[in-house]
Design an enzyme around this catalytic site. Sequence first.
Site: not given
Ligand code: FPP
Length: 249
Positions: A29, A77
């Site tokens: 996150d 998501n």
């Molecule tokens: C949460 O951060 C992250 C995600 C919803 C996506 C996770 C994906 C990756 C790390 C990239 C792909 C990885 C692989 C292994 C293919 P957020 O966007 O919710 O962050 P925020 O809470 O700060 O907005």
Amino acid sequence: MSLTPASADPTPGIAGGSSVPRHVAIIMDGNGRWAKARGLPRAAGHRQGAEAARKVLRAAGEAGVECLTLYAFSSENWRRPEEEINDLMGLLRLYIAKELGTLHKEGIRLKIIGDHTAFEPGTARKVDEAVARTATNSRMTLAIALNYGSRNELVNAARSLAQRVAGGEMEAQAIDEAAIEAALDTADLPPLDLLIRTSGERRLSNFLLWQAAYAELLFVDTLWPDFDGDALRLAIADFGNRERRYGGL
Ligand code: FPP
């Protein structure tokens, strides 16, 4: 990258004589906040997040972790803007294209939990190909949660057991914890020992609810793109200092 062989010791949390979690899961996150703090688009945060995933996988393998499970796309998501969903799908395809050779060479099996068949066909096919290519690898497992939600996983498990009972294949009385575990997406993974969430949030967000029953939980303030091998080693050391009693004394 070099990996130490996974421990053959069946005791949860004990590998190679020191306390190394057999199965670590991470809620990655904070990508969006990492990007925002730098005046960058959210996609840049996700890109850096994929880089963090690469580093953490290597560190996990070197530490002797048998399975690393990463929450890459939750069933919630889909509520994000279409552009961000497309960015995440593109990143998944890129990650597979760039990392598949290394995964295979290092004996890492790729496993998917969740239902990636809902993804656009080209992406789903790339995922299937990567899973098939690495299926017989046994040194370590990288499980990626795609379109995953823990409640939905439990609903599917309940349905499949109910169908077996209705079909006369099993008695209702035979439904026990082991039967439910065997019907989950994680059936062939070691017990979850350590669940980490980055970015200061302290929630499970529908991730591995059943599996986390006796897992150690670690919430760190680091935003996921800044999490790296050292951060994982610190998390493993923290795990090693905890006393796990499983309800006993
Ligand atoms: C949460 O951060 C992250 C995600 C919803 C996506 C996770 C994906 C990756 C790390 C990239 C792909 C990885 C692989 C292994 C293919 P957020 O966007 O919710 O962050 P925020 O809470 O700060 O907005």
